[in-house]
Design an enzyme around this catalytic site. Sequence first.
Site, PDB file in Angstrom:
ATOM      1  N   CYS A  11       0.833  -1.202   0.000  1.00 33.04           N
ATOM      2  CA  CYS A  11       0.000   0.000   0.000  1.00 33.04           C
ATOM      3  C   CYS A  11       0.868   1.253   0.000  1.00 33.04           C
ATOM      4  O   CYS A  11       0.606   2.212  -0.734  1.00 33.04           O
ATOM      5  CB  CYS A  11      -0.950  -0.010   1.192  1.00 33.04           C
ATOM      6  SG  CYS A  11      -0.147  -0.086   2.827  1.00 33.04           S
ATOM      7  N   GLY A  55      -2.784 -10.257   8.373  1.00 32.13           N
ATOM      8  CA  GLY A  55      -1.884 -10.409   7.237  1.00 32.13           C
ATOM      9  C   GLY A  55      -0.883  -9.275   7.154  1.00 32.13           C
ATOM     10  O   GLY A  55       0.315  -9.489   6.941  1.00 32.13           O
TER      11      GLY A  55
END
Length: 314
Positions: free
Chosen positions: A128, A163
Site C-alpha cells: 500500500c 496479514g
Amino acid sequence: MSAKAAIIGSGNIGTDLMFKIMRLTDKLDMGIMVGIDPASDGLARAARLGIATTAEGVEGLIGMPEFGDIEVIFDATSAGAHRHNAAALAPYGKKLVDLTPAAIGPYVVPSVNLEQHLDATNVNMVTCGGQATIPVIAAINSQTPVHYGEIVASISSKSAGPGTRANIDEFTETTSDAIVTVGGAASGKAIIVLNPAEPPMIMRDTVLCLVDRLTDAEQDRVAAAVRDRVTEVAGYVPGYRLKQAVQFQHEGAEVSGLIPEGRGTGEYTRVSVFLEVEGAAHYLPEYAGNLDIMTSAALRVAERLVTTKEEVAS
C-alpha cells in the site's frame, strides 16, 4: 465480453476487491471467492450474492468446475501463502495479480510501469505504501535524478489486519526495493507506522527525496510533475490527494551519508511531498485508505491485462 476473476483470500482486502469488481468494472466478472475459513464474512457475502465459493484454499479452487473459465486470479492472502498458491497455479496458465509482498513477479504500479509488464503471468502490487508513494518518486525522477528516496506510510492500526502485521518485514523490504526498481531512485528506504489514534486516521504518506540542487524553475517543473502524477493516480483511487503543496529545502554535505557513493555534488535539494488516501468505503471503512489503494490499483492492473489479451486475440 468480461473476463471471469477469482479472488484467493476472503478477508478484508479480498472482500473489498470483490465489491469493486461487481460495482466498478465491466471488464471483469466475479467468478469464485476462495478462503480457508468457512465462517469468514467474505465467503458468506459472496455466497449470498450467488458467487461460487470454496473454503479449501487454492486446492479447492483448482478442483471447482468453474475454475476452467477463470482468466485472472487475485491473491489477497500473505507472502508465504502466495508462494504456495503461485506454485499450485503455475501449470494452468492463469494471470495472477499478487496483492501480497511476496514479489515473485515484477512490481507493478499502474501509473508508472504497467505497460511494461502486460505479458507477465504473475504481477506484484508492491505494498500500500508503495502504491501511494512510488508514483511521486517516479514523477520527481522524471525531472531530476533521485539520489535517495524515503517514504513513511502511516496507517490506522485498526486497518492493519493479521496479514499486514505478519508481513511488516516484507513490507519494508519490498517497498524499499520498488522505490529503486520502479521509482528510479538510486537508493531507497521505507518505514511503516501503525497509528492507534481514535478516531482512526486515514492513510498519510510522506515522500522525501534528495536530488541535486534545484533552481526555482526546476522546482516548478518538479512540482508540476508531482501534481500531474497525483491527478493520474486519483483517476483510479479517488481518495488519493496531495495534503499540501510540494516543499523544497536546500541541503548540504550533511546529508551526503544518504547518497550512494559516486553520486551527488555535495549540494542538494530535499523534495518533500505529503499525501493522504481516503478509502472509498465499498466494504472497508473510509480510514482504510491503505487497503483501498491496493484493491483499486489491482483492479486497474487486471482490467488492462484482460484488455491486452482481447487485443492480442483479435
